[in-house]
Design a protein around this motif. Structure first.
Motif, PDB file in Angstrom:
ATOM      1  N   ASN A 359     -29.817  20.673   3.070  1.00 44.34           N
ATOM      2  CA  ASN A 359     -29.480  22.063   2.794  1.00 44.34           C
ATOM      3  C   ASN A 359     -30.412  22.607   1.707  1.00 44.34           C
ATOM      4  OD1 ASN A 359     -26.949  22.384   4.518  1.00 44.34           O
ATOM      5  ND2 ASN A 359     -26.514  20.518   3.361  1.00 44.34           N
ATOM      6  N   GLU A 360     -30.686  23.903   1.751  1.00 45.76           N
ATOM      7  CA  GLU A 360     -31.740  24.470   0.911  1.00 45.76           C
ATOM      8  C   GLU A 360     -31.432  24.397  -0.577  1.00 45.76           C
ATOM      9  OE1 GLU A 360     -35.000  25.905   1.129  1.00 45.76           O
ATOM     10  OE2 GLU A 360     -34.796  24.661   2.902  1.00 45.76           O
ATOM     11  N   THR A 361     -30.156  24.446  -0.961  1.00 47.55           N
ATOM     12  CA  THR A 361     -29.836  24.360  -2.394  1.00 47.55           C
ATOM     13  C   THR A 361     -29.004  23.101  -2.647  1.00 47.55           C
ATOM     14  OG1 THR A 361     -27.943  25.854  -2.122  1.00 47.55           O
ATOM     15  CG2 THR A 361     -30.039  26.853  -2.712  1.00 47.55           C
ATOM     16  N   TYR A 362     -27.677  23.233  -2.696  1.00 49.31           N
ATOM     17  CA  TYR A 362     -26.824  22.095  -3.022  1.00 49.31           C
ATOM     18  C   TYR A 362     -26.100  21.571  -1.789  1.00 49.31           C
ATOM     19  CZ  TYR A 362     -27.506  24.063  -7.676  1.00 49.31           C
ATOM     20  OH  TYR A 362     -28.055  24.574  -8.821  1.00 49.31           O
ATOM     21  N   GLY A 363     -25.735  20.308  -1.866  1.00 53.88           N
ATOM     22  CA  GLY A 363     -24.867  19.767  -0.827  1.00 53.88           C
ATOM     23  C   GLY A 363     -23.466  20.345  -0.930  1.00 53.88           C
ATOM     24  N   ILE A 364     -22.853  20.244  -2.127  1.00 58.64           N
ATOM     25  CA  ILE A 364     -21.532  20.806  -2.406  1.00 58.64           C
ATOM     26  C   ILE A 364     -21.627  21.651  -3.667  1.00 58.64           C
ATOM     27  CG2 ILE A 364     -19.116  20.313  -2.963  1.00 58.64           C
ATOM     28  CD1 ILE A 364     -19.388  17.666  -1.501  1.00 58.64           C
ATOM     29  N   TYR A 365     -21.104  22.865  -3.594  1.00 60.95           N
ATOM     30  CA  TYR A 365     -21.061  23.763  -4.745  1.00 60.95           C
ATOM     31  C   TYR A 365     -19.604  24.014  -5.093  1.00 60.95           C
ATOM     32  CZ  TYR A 365     -21.293  28.168  -7.355  1.00 60.95           C
ATOM     33  OH  TYR A 365     -21.138  29.146  -8.297  1.00 60.95           O
ATOM     34  N   LEU A 366     -19.230  23.813  -6.367  1.00 64.35           N
ATOM     35  CA  LEU A 366     -17.848  23.967  -6.827  1.00 64.35           C
ATOM     36  C   LEU A 366     -17.780  24.972  -7.969  1.00 64.35           C
ATOM     37  CD1 LEU A 366     -16.961  20.158  -7.044  1.00 64.35           C
ATOM     38  CD2 LEU A 366     -16.132  21.738  -5.301  1.00 64.35           C
ATOM     39  N   LYS A 367     -16.794  25.869  -7.894  1.00 63.28           N
ATOM     40  CA  LYS A 367     -16.516  26.785  -8.997  1.00 63.28           C
ATOM     41  C   LYS A 367     -15.045  27.151  -8.943  1.00 63.28           C
ATOM     42  CE  LYS A 367     -18.083  31.122 -11.114  1.00 63.28           C
ATOM     43  NZ  LYS A 367     -19.042  32.257 -11.023  1.00 63.28           N
ATOM     44  N   HIS A 368     -14.371  27.156 -10.083  1.00 65.69           N
ATOM     45  CA  HIS A 368     -12.933  27.428 -10.147  1.00 65.69           C
ATOM     46  C   HIS A 368     -12.198  26.517  -9.162  1.00 65.69           C
ATOM     47  CE1 HIS A 368     -13.840  30.675 -12.782  1.00 65.69           C
ATOM     48  NE2 HIS A 368     -14.375  31.440 -11.858  1.00 65.69           N
ATOM     49  N   ALA A 369     -12.321  25.235  -9.393  1.00 72.14           N
ATOM     50  CA  ALA A 369     -11.744  24.233  -8.491  1.00 72.14           C
ATOM     51  C   ALA A 369     -11.100  23.130  -9.320  1.00 72.14           C
ATOM     52  CB  ALA A 369     -12.813  23.653  -7.576  1.00 72.14           C
ATOM     53  N   ASN A 370      -9.999  22.581  -8.804  1.00 77.13           N
ATOM     54  CA  ASN A 370      -9.227  21.578  -9.532  1.00 77.13           C
ATOM     55  C   ASN A 370      -8.731  20.505  -8.572  1.00 77.13           C
ATOM     56  OD1 ASN A 370      -7.564  20.202 -11.341  1.00 77.13           O
ATOM     57  ND2 ASN A 370      -5.881  21.660 -11.148  1.00 77.13           N
ATOM     58  N   TRP A 371      -8.867  19.249  -8.974  1.00 75.79           N
ATOM     59  CA  TRP A 371      -8.361  18.090  -8.245  1.00 75.79           C
ATOM     60  C   TRP A 371      -9.089  17.939  -6.907  1.00 75.79           C
ATOM     61  CZ3 TRP A 371      -2.531  17.110  -6.754  1.00 75.79           C
ATOM     62  CH2 TRP A 371      -2.337  15.748  -6.504  1.00 75.79           C
ATOM     63  N   ILE A 372     -10.385  17.673  -7.003  1.00 78.09           N
ATOM     64  CA  ILE A 372     -11.261  17.512  -5.849  1.00 78.09           C
ATOM     65  C   ILE A 372     -11.695  16.044  -5.798  1.00 78.09           C
ATOM     66  CG2 ILE A 372     -13.286  18.376  -4.651  1.00 78.09           C
ATOM     67  CD1 ILE A 372     -11.242  20.567  -5.270  1.00 78.09           C
ATOM     68  N   ASP A 373     -11.340  15.365  -4.734  1.00 75.74           N
ATOM     69  CA  ASP A 373     -11.605  13.932  -4.585  1.00 75.74           C
ATOM     70  C   ASP A 373     -12.772  13.758  -3.613  1.00 75.74           C
ATOM     71  OD1 ASP A 373     -11.184  11.095  -3.584  1.00 75.74           O
ATOM     72  OD2 ASP A 373      -9.552  11.246  -5.029  1.00 75.74           O
ATOM     73  N   ILE A 374     -13.913  13.231  -4.100  1.00 74.20           N
ATOM     74  CA  ILE A 374     -15.143  13.134  -3.312  1.00 74.20           C
ATOM     75  C   ILE A 374     -15.554  11.672  -3.222  1.00 74.20           C
ATOM     76  CG2 ILE A 374     -17.548  13.872  -3.140  1.00 74.20           C
ATOM     77  CD1 ILE A 374     -16.827  16.283  -4.884  1.00 74.20           C
ATOM     78  N   ALA A 375     -15.709  11.153  -1.989  1.00 71.81           N
ATOM     79  CA  ALA A 375     -16.069   9.742  -1.841  1.00 71.81           C
ATOM     80  C   ALA A 375     -16.681   9.481  -0.473  1.00 71.81           C
ATOM     81  CB  ALA A 375     -14.836   8.846  -2.024  1.00 71.81           C
ATOM     82  N   GLY A 376     -17.617   8.523  -0.456  1.00 66.73           N
ATOM     83  CA  GLY A 376     -18.110   7.990   0.810  1.00 66.73           C
ATOM     84  C   GLY A 376     -18.893   8.967   1.651  1.00 66.73           C
ATOM     85  N   ASN A 377     -19.466  10.015   1.026  1.00 66.07           N
ATOM     86  CA  ASN A 377     -20.274  10.965   1.778  1.00 66.07           C
ATOM     87  C   ASN A 377     -21.743  10.537   1.767  1.00 66.07           C
ATOM     88  OD1 ASN A 377     -18.181  13.239   2.182  1.00 66.07           O
ATOM     89  ND2 ASN A 377     -18.082  12.821  -0.020  1.00 66.07           N
ATOM     90  N   GLU A 378     -22.481  10.941   2.775  1.00 65.21           N
ATOM     91  CA  GLU A 378     -23.917  10.710   2.821  1.00 65.21           C
ATOM     92  C   GLU A 378     -24.626  11.997   2.422  1.00 65.21           C
ATOM     93  OE1 GLU A 378     -27.526   9.773   6.011  1.00 65.21           O
ATOM     94  OE2 GLU A 378     -25.429   9.516   6.620  1.00 65.21           O
TER      95      GLU A 378
END
Length: 663
Positions: A359-378
């Motif tokens: 992707n041209e910028t970020y894979g994941i973009y977060l703002k104003h977010a709470n309790w985000i569980d990220i695992a096992g992604n390529e």
């Protein structure tokens, strides 16, 4: 003449069919636009290849008139092998069950590519109203305004049809539930002028206003203004819908635009559009195995501060969201954007097993977010980084996991479906299972500030209201999540909402209606709620004291109750004061309570309240939330009735009242 030919019938304008009929093949011109009416249940209309032509022409929108085939109130019909074109509406079937509409062509009826914004009239190919348990298959409805329009239609099978190149929508659903839509071509739902930025909300599929629990399997929804649009302009959500194997790519705006909670997306495509999946407002959502690619490249309408994303869950809440095993790649800006607002953050996510690449910028973009569980992604090839944590991101947990690791399965229960304040409730997830026999770790958020890491425990709510409960279970690598929407209620004597037949109605005029009934399915306290259906701009219901023993308000401090509401008219509740509660000795002596800030405008409410209950507690003395207004000299010990007033802009609306108490 042989006997077979003797049975063939020549269709004519204004014809009424009351027996099994087979038309003689041929082309028949209906110059007046008066079509064919089916006048009896249980019959078959076999077009036998006949072509019925009215005078309408695409380039002359006012030349269309009439309905080609019409039925109202008839069931067990079969309509097949007929072509109908040139009418305002090819076929309209109302108030019937067990209909078979098969192998017909309703193309080239009314269309208006120059129409502005809005939905227009329900014209086009095929319109069904209050049709149930019927089969619509192998029909065509191309080059029209609407292709297939379902209005209050439930439990129908819609398969192998072609409704395409429609200037409004190819499939429209309004209060239509439990239908199965399979293997259809419903593409090119678009109304746009050369160089136009937007496509005037035209879309291949439009789902709205309580269209719930439908299945959409293996359909072509491509090349729309939007591909699939789950819209709730009036705040009435559509939930429980299941989408698998559908392609909504090449949309001018969003391949998928979803404003509503509780829908499931499995193995769908949203590619080559401005956004792949725009899912603002999608609480309680399961998103697995989908592809979002090459979005924002050919066109890039409505870019956010982060640009155009493959998956954008922004500008609306997104509580309890499962995103796994998706392929999100080669988008113009970010792969996945998650953002709501400060104080009401995007909340309680599991993001795992996804391929988020190039992707041209970020894979994941977060703002104003709470309790985000990220695992096992390529992650690979995301030019500005894999994960961008912008402002106000909390409890973002990142864990390492391989492609061979497996996630646990949650099994969670609560000890009662009725939850009362000041009474403990058992929450138990100890039966959760890990396929690799790894140790499990728990995190509960009870919605009242309490967090627990126990597998099971007791919890007590001390105030009535709605509580958003989330649970994540992980094995050190991967995770699963679930949730409970909790309504904690107060025990006490319920006044009136268990006795719907005792309520009275005051309508503002003879042309308005208000109906009251008991609802045993939608309830939050007791055994039933009070359901009010009305179109009265000044709707009023009242409950007399004579129906309840021991009304004594001298020592009472509060009136409390729960409300749930829906309005079929956009902005029908906006700028309306609701509810207005009146305690009356008689019509000239009463105390009235008006909410100061509360307005039932869905854009101002917490997302969960759009299809849930809201708790009201009115102090019997004026405070900062309610204005008290006294007329005459009402006596607290001589209150003869309580009255609820609902002021709206008109149109049909629904209100549920439950748990009315004096405390």
């Amino acid at each position: 003449m042989d006997t077979v030919s003797e049975k063939l019938v020549v269709p004519y304008e204004g014809m009424i069919v009351i027996e099994d009929t087979t038309f003689a093949p041929g082309v028949y011109l209906f110059k007046s636009g008066r079509g064919i009416t089916i006048g009896k249940s249980g019959i078959t209309l076999n077009g036998n290849g006949a072509v019925i032509v009215a005078p309408g022409k695409k380039e002359k929108k006012y030349s269309f008139r009439g309905t080609g085939i019409y039925s109202n109130g008839h069931s067990n019909l079969s309509i097949n092998n007929i072509t109908v074109k040139g009418f305002l509406l090819g076929c309209k079937l109302m108030n019937g069950t067990n209909l078979l509409v098969e192998n017909n062509d309703f193309s080239d009826n009314f269309t208006d590519p120059d129409y502005g914004w809005g939905d227009g009239d329900p014209d086009g190919a095929l319109f069904l109203e209050n049709v149930t348990k019927s089969k619509i298959r192998q029909n065509k409805g191309n080059n029209t305004w609407n292709g297939l329009h379902l209005y209050q239609c439930d439990e129908n099978e819609i398969s192998d049809n072609e409704f395409s190149h429609c200037t409004n929508v190819c499939l429209k659903m309004w209060r239509s539930s439990r239908n199965e839509v399979t293997n259809n071509t419903m593409n090119y739902g678009i109304r746009i002028a050369p160089g136009e930025v937007h496509a005037r909300d035209s879309t291949s599929v439009l789902i709205e206003t309580g269209s719930n629990d439908n299945k959409f399997l293996h359909n072509d929804f491509t090349y729309g203004g939007d591909g699939v649009f789950i819209r709730s302009l009036n705040g009435v959500i559509s939930t429980g819908n299941y989408f698998e194997g559908n392609d909504a790519s090449f949309a001018h705006n969003n391949a998928w635009e979803v404003w509503d909670t509780g829908n499931i997306f499995i193995n769908n495509k949203g590619n080559h559009s401005s956004y792949g999946f725009w899912l603002g407002g999608s609480d309680h959502t399961v998103f697995i195995g989908n592809e979002a690619a090459y979005n924002g490249l050919r066109r890039a309408n409505a870019p956010e501060e982060f640009g155009n994303a493959g998956v954008a869950v922004v500008n609306g809440s997104s509580s309890h969201f499962i995103m796994k095993d998706n392929y999100i790649h080669d988008n113009k800006s970010v792969g996945v954007a998650i953002r709501f607002k400060k104080g009401y953050e995007s909340y309680h996510w599991v993001i795992q097993g996804n391929r988020i690449l190039d992707n041209e910028t970020y894979g994941i973009y977060l703002k104003h977010a709470n309790w985000i569980d990220i695992a096992g992604n390529e992650f690979s090839g995301n030019k500005l980084g894999d994960i961008k944590k912008d402002e106000n991101v909390t409890n973002c947990i990142e864990r390492r996991a391989s492609r061979t690791d497996q996630a646990p399965s949650i099994a969670a229960t609560i000890s009662s479906n009725k939850i009362y304040i000041n009474e403990p409730i058992n929450f138990d997830a100890s039966s959760s299972h890990d396929p690799q026999n790894l140790s499990l770790y728990y995190r509960w958020d009870m919605g009242d500030g309490t967090v627990s890491e126990a597998s099971s425990f007791q919890h007590t709510y001390t105030k009535p209201g709605f509580y958003r409960v989330g649970l994540t279970v992980h094995n050190g690598k991967l995770a699963d999540l679930t949730w409970f929407d909790i309504y904690a209620v107060e025990k006490g004597e319920i006044v009136g909402t268990e006795f719907s037949q005792e309520w009275g109605v005051k309508n503002s005029s003879e042309t308005r209606f208000t109906r009251i009934s008991a609802d045993c399915l939608n309830k939050v306290s007791g055994e039933e709620s009070l359901k009010i259906v009305s179109n009265d701009e000044l709707g009023c219901i009242y409950f007399p004291q004579t129906k309840v023993a021991n009304w004594n308000l001298e020592e009472m401090k509060f009136i409390s109750f729960w409300l749930k509401f829906e309005h079929e008219t956009r902005d029908g509740f906006v700028n309306s004061q609701m509810p207005i509660v009146k305690m009356a000795t008689d019509s000239e002596n009463y105390q009235e309570f008006l909410p100061i800030d509360f307005q039932p405008n869905w854009t101002k409410l917490p997302s969960e309240a759009r299809n849930g209950w809201i708790y009201f507690e009115i102090p019997l003395k004026e405070n900062e939330d309610w204005k008290s207004h006294t007329v005459g000299n009402p006596q607290v010990n001589k209150i003869n009735y309580i009255e609820f007033n609902f002021h709206t802009k008109g149109g049909n609306y629904y209100i549920w009242l439950d748990g009315l108490m004096f405390t």
